[in-house]
Design a protein around this motif. Structure first.
Motif, PDB file in Angstrom:
ATOM      1  N   ARG A 203      -0.239   3.635  -2.830  1.00 20.64           N
ATOM      2  CA  ARG A 203      -1.668   3.819  -3.058  1.00 20.64           C
ATOM      3  C   ARG A 203      -2.125   5.140  -2.442  1.00 20.64           C
TER       4      ARG A 203
ATOM      5  N   PRO B 103      -8.347  -4.252  -2.533  1.00 18.08           N
ATOM      6  CA  PRO B 103      -7.301  -3.298  -2.943  1.00 18.08           C
ATOM      7  C   PRO B 103      -6.010  -3.981  -3.392  1.00 18.08           C
TER       8      PRO B 103
ATOM      9  N   MET C 277       0.803  -1.226   0.000  1.00 16.45           N
ATOM     10  CA  MET C 277       0.000   0.000   0.000  1.00 16.45           C
ATOM     11  C   MET C 277       0.837   1.278   0.000  1.00 16.45           C
TER      12      MET C 277
ATOM     13  N   THR D 261      -9.201  -7.225   2.231  1.00 16.75           N
ATOM     14  CA  THR D 261      -7.888  -6.818   1.715  1.00 16.75           C
ATOM     15  C   THR D 261      -7.642  -7.338   0.311  1.00 16.75           C
TER      16      THR D 261
ATOM     17  N   THR E  28      -7.194   4.470   0.707  1.00 22.44           N
ATOM     18  CA  THR E  28      -7.042   3.007   0.585  1.00 22.44           C
ATOM     19  C   THR E  28      -5.993   2.505   1.552  1.00 22.44           C
ATOM     20  N   ARG E  29      -4.892   3.242   1.643  1.00 24.13           N
ATOM     21  CA  ARG E  29      -3.818   2.817   2.561  1.00 24.13           C
ATOM     22  C   ARG E  29      -4.330   2.798   4.007  1.00 24.13           C
TER      23      ARG E  29
END
Length: 390
Positions: free
Chosen positions: A39, A89, A36, A86, A43-44
């Motif tokens: 990203r 993403p 991540m 998870t 989202t992270r």
């Protein structure tokens, strides 16, 4: 699954679980966080939050395994949801799913529960992979392979563990049975040894006394009219012997204390036995007795051997003279009893008395030697070790 391993396996299983936890953290929780880094912040943040919730819930489960709120089933449900969430993403969560497979078998009680959670996790991972921004066929294939492999491997391991537990149960039952049989054998052996000890004591004390009483009574009856004085002495000897037998009987049944275990001389006791023997039988008795100090078991053994040998002389030898020598030698304490009777062949002699003397001496580390031949009298030689005097 929560099998109950034996004590010797618990440490090994605990170490394997620790290694797996480290692998799960490095190969399961850490990779999504690393993925991540490039990203968008939202989202992270979501992925970080999901991983954090999963990590904290597992940490609580380890620290408080009996927590009523976060039980293993609750943690596994959280794990299933995190795997599915998870996977979106991450554009596939096959790796996270595969590395988490042992969790479903460690924290469930039955294979059915483990398979159920495994299937649920695989479905959640596949759904997350399908609805993600980019569909990855490879993740789908590896998830299905992980599902099949995880179930097959888990069922095989469960079978191996159950077979091991069954073998351990059977071996435990056999061990308990063997221990029970051994205890029973020891009990029977102890009872047999006690019976042998009592039989030997009765033979060497009560039986010899009763035999002496019978012989004296017969002699007194035959001489009561022709030699009243001798009959009176014999009756007095019968009375003394009967009192001694009564004392011995009380000792055997435990109503009177036996002699103590202190050391002392044996010669006075042997002289009293020889004097009584000479008085009762009228035989010539020669004695050379060194007043050697010895412990109580040694004194009893020597006294019983003397009594048994003199009883045999009275009943079987037809002797006129008996000789007894007691002396300390380099090899130990020596007792020699000889007579000039008709003799016998030792190899063919049968009786409880000789065996009892041998066993009594053998228990103290000594030995008995009987030498005789028809027409040449008999010699009984007893050797007992003595402790060195400082």
């Amino acid at each position: 699954m929560n099998h109950r391993p034996r004590t010797e396996d618990r440490f090994r299983i605990r170490m394997l679980r620790r290694w797996y936890i480290g692998l799960w953290v490095l190969g399961g929780l850490w990779p999504p966080l690393v993925a991540m880094h490039d990203r968008d912040p939202a989202t992270r943040a979501v992925v970080f939050a999901l991983v954090a919730v999963l990590g904290v819930s597992y940490l609580i489960l380890l620290m408080f395994p009996r927590n009523p709120v976060l039980r293993p089933g609750v943690f596994l449900t959280v794990l299933v949801l995190v795997l599915g969430a998870t996977a979106i993403p991450l554009e596939g969560g096959a790796a996270f799913f595969i590395v988490s497979l042992p969790m479903f078998w460690i924290h469930t009680r039955t294979p059915r529960q483990a398979v159920g959670f495994t299937v649920a996790a695989a479905v959640a991972t596949l759904i997350g992979t399908l609805i993600g921004p980019i569909y990855s066929p490879g993740n789908t294939v590896f998830t299905l392979i992980g599902l099949a492999g995880g179930i097959l491997l888990g069922l095989w391991m469960d079978r191996v563990l159950r077979q091991g537990e069954e073998r351990a149960r059977v071996l435990g039952a056999e061990l308990e049975r063997a221990q029970s049989e051994l205890a029973a054998a020891h009990q029977r052996q102890g009872a047999a040894e006690e019976r042998e000890r009592l039989a030997r004591e009765i033979h060497d004390t009560l039986a010899q006394g009763f035999a002496s009483i019978i012989m004296l009574a017969e002699a007194a009856r035959n001489a009561i009219e022709t030699d009243p004085a001798t009959s009176a002495k014999q009756l007095l000897s019968i009375e003394r012997t009967a009192r001694e037998n009564l004392t011995e009987a009380r000792v055997l049944v435990g109503s009177a204390p036996a002699s103590g275990g202190a050391t002392g001389g044996i010669a006075p006791s042997l002289r009293r036995v020889l004097d009584r023997f000479a008085e009762d039988t009228g035989l010539t008795v020669l004695a050379d007795l060194e007043d050697v100090e010895c412990d109580q078991p040694t004194r009893i053994a020597l006294l019983r051997c003397t009594q048994e040998s003199l009883a045999n002389v009275r009943k079987h030898a037809g002797a006129s003279t008996v000789s007894l020598v007691l002396a300390r030698a380099a090899a130990g304490l020596e007792l020699e009893i000889t007579d000039d009777g008709i003799g016998f062949t030792p190899n063919t002699a049968r009786g409880f008395g000789l065996d009892g003397m041998r066993n009594r001496l053998a228990e103290l580390g000594g030995e008995l030697t009987v030498t005789s031949a028809p027409g040449e009298g008999a010699r009984v030689f007893a050797l007992l070790p003595l402790p060195d005097r400082s």
